[in-house]
Design an enzyme around this catalytic site. Sequence first.
Site, mmCIF file in Angstrom:
data_model
loop_
_atom_site.group_PDB
_atom_site.id
_atom_site.type_symbol
_atom_site.label_atom_id
_atom_site.label_comp_id
_atom_site.label_asym_id
_atom_site.label_seq_id
_atom_site.Cartn_x
_atom_site.Cartn_y
_atom_site.Cartn_z
ATOM 1 C CE1 TYR A 15 0.217 8.321 -6.885
ATOM 2 C CE2 TYR A 15 -1.311 8.986 -8.109
ATOM 3 C CZ TYR A 15 -1.490 7.904 -6.918
ATOM 4 O OH TYR A 15 -2.216 7.723 -5.733
ATOM 5 C CE LYS A 59 -0.180 4.532 -6.816
ATOM 6 N NZ LYS A 59 -0.575 3.134 -5.186
ATOM 7 C CG ASN A 67 -1.570 1.226 1.188
ATOM 8 O OD1 ASN A 67 -2.262 2.021 0.958
ATOM 9 N ND2 ASN A 67 -0.770 1.579 2.645
HETATM 10 P P1 NAD Z 1 -0.687 8.389 2.935
HETATM 11 O O1 NAD Z 1 0.325 10.072 2.296
HETATM 12 O O2 NAD Z 1 -1.757 9.570 4.129
HETATM 13 O O3 NAD Z 1 -0.184 7.146 3.810
HETATM 14 C C1 NAD Z 1 1.291 6.576 2.451
HETATM 15 C C2 NAD Z 1 1.826 5.617 3.525
HETATM 16 O O4 NAD Z 1 3.016 5.266 2.238
HETATM 17 C C3 NAD Z 1 2.687 6.469 4.603
HETATM 18 O O5 NAD Z 1 2.397 5.165 5.845
HETATM 19 C C4 NAD Z 1 4.011 6.419 3.940
HETATM 20 O O6 NAD Z 1 4.792 6.638 5.374
HETATM 21 C C5 NAD Z 1 3.755 5.763 3.848
HETATM 22 N N1 NAD Z 1 5.115 5.331 2.707
HETATM 23 C C6 NAD Z 1 5.121 6.621 1.258
HETATM 24 N N2 NAD Z 1 6.869 6.155 1.264
HETATM 25 C C7 NAD Z 1 7.210 5.482 2.127
HETATM 26 C C8 NAD Z 1 8.873 4.726 1.729
HETATM 27 N N3 NAD Z 1 9.368 5.238 0.771
HETATM 28 N N4 NAD Z 1 8.788 3.460 2.585
HETATM 29 C C9 NAD Z 1 7.397 2.843 3.428
HETATM 30 N N5 NAD Z 1 6.804 3.418 3.565
HETATM 31 C C10 NAD Z 1 6.438 4.998 2.996
HETATM 32 O O7 NAD Z 1 -1.024 8.006 1.614
HETATM 33 P P2 NAD Z 1 -2.828 7.305 1.583
HETATM 34 O O8 NAD Z 1 -3.673 8.517 0.496
HETATM 35 O O9 NAD Z 1 -2.897 6.260 2.751
HETATM 36 O O10 NAD Z 1 -1.892 6.358 0.034
HETATM 37 C C11 NAD Z 1 -1.889 4.965 0.003
HETATM 38 C C12 NAD Z 1 -2.084 4.249 -1.407
HETATM 39 O O11 NAD Z 1 -3.162 4.806 -1.734
HETATM 40 C C13 NAD Z 1 -1.195 4.617 -2.111
HETATM 41 O O12 NAD Z 1 -0.409 3.850 -3.558
HETATM 42 C C14 NAD Z 1 -1.756 6.158 -2.763
HETATM 43 O O13 NAD Z 1 -1.270 6.469 -4.419
HETATM 44 C C15 NAD Z 1 -3.212 5.546 -2.885
HETATM 45 N N6 NAD Z 1 -4.399 5.797 -3.269
HETATM 46 C C16 NAD Z 1 -4.726 6.821 -2.246
HETATM 47 C C17 NAD Z 1 -5.031 8.240 -3.157
HETATM 48 C C18 NAD Z 1 -6.309 9.482 -2.087
HETATM 49 O O14 NAD Z 1 -7.222 9.823 -2.778
HETATM 50 N N7 NAD Z 1 -5.935 9.005 -0.347
HETATM 51 C C19 NAD Z 1 -6.504 7.767 -4.499
HETATM 52 C C20 NAD Z 1 -6.093 6.453 -4.750
HETATM 53 C C21 NAD Z 1 -4.506 5.981 -4.625
#
Ligand code: NAD
Length: 245
Positions: free
Chosen positions: A153, A157, A88
């Site tokens: 990005y 994906k 994730n």
């Molecule tokens: P967030 O920024 O709140 O969390 C991201 C997580 O990834 C955090 O826990 C962070 O510590 C971790 N992370 C980042 N870089 C890292 C690294 N180098 N090593 C280990 N961990 C790392 O974001 P989120 O919105 O919870 O995103 C989680 C996933 O969902 C991501 O893959 C994101 O692309 C995807 N996503 C999010 C959304 C949205 O609207 N929030 C939409 C589509 C996809």
Amino acid sequence: MLKGKTAVVTGGTRGIGFAIVKKYLENGANVAIAGSRQETVEKALNQLPEYKDRIMGIWPNLSSPEEVADAFHSVKEKFGSLDILANNAGVSSRTSLYDFTIEEFRKIMDINVTGVFVCSQAAARIMKDQGGGVIINTSSMVSLYGQPSGCGYPISKFAVNGLTKSLARELAKDQIRVNAVAPGVTRTDMVSALPQEMVDRISAGIPLGRVGEPLDIANGFLYLASDLASYVTGVVLHVDGAAMT
Ligand code: NAD
């Protein structure tokens, strides 16, 4: 639904990942929270005192095969198996192509693509020996439509979807299912920081009339990890309220 199983959730310290961690714990799994730093992992662990016997923290560099293999073996050692991997962790971008540096491009690929590859390989080696397992990747709605800036990005994906479909075919013979969840706009820190007026505008463009909650996404991760999805592999499950960017 996951009693007796052990899961690793990368990026499990906050946002969608933390919701997956809680959902898996509520459903009986042991969970290893993988984060980028010991400090943030410990903060997340401290928020879940009621599950202290069923959680642990790891913080490997996700693009280092050695560090990830060591960390995943420590999970198997503690809980006896590694049955579910939720890939994730991810970073996004809005940078214009004209300003995109090669360093930013490589950083996104390193975490969002290389990290998924490395973690899947390390987990699959353990799962194969155990007789099976489940890998679930976090994709995004941008893997269907692209987005009008920050091209690194959506590129990453699209690659996650490619890894998902390819590994589903390759690992099926080892009884390892590989799927992805593709969230739409989800209320994590980034969305919560937006003015309500902007969230209302975004919501109005989503057929279900609201942005997603981390719990909506975690429910998709629960379904795909569980035996309810025993014949589901190679799927990218869109959990986005039918949004189109
Ligand atoms: P967030 O920024 O709140 O969390 C991201 C997580 O990834 C955090 O826990 C962070 O510590 C971790 N992370 C980042 N870089 C890292 C690294 N180098 N090593 C280990 N961990 C790392 O974001 P989120 O919105 O919870 O995103 C989680 C996933 O969902 C991501 O893959 C994101 O692309 C995807 N996503 C999010 C959304 C949205 O609207 N929030 C939409 C589509 C996809």
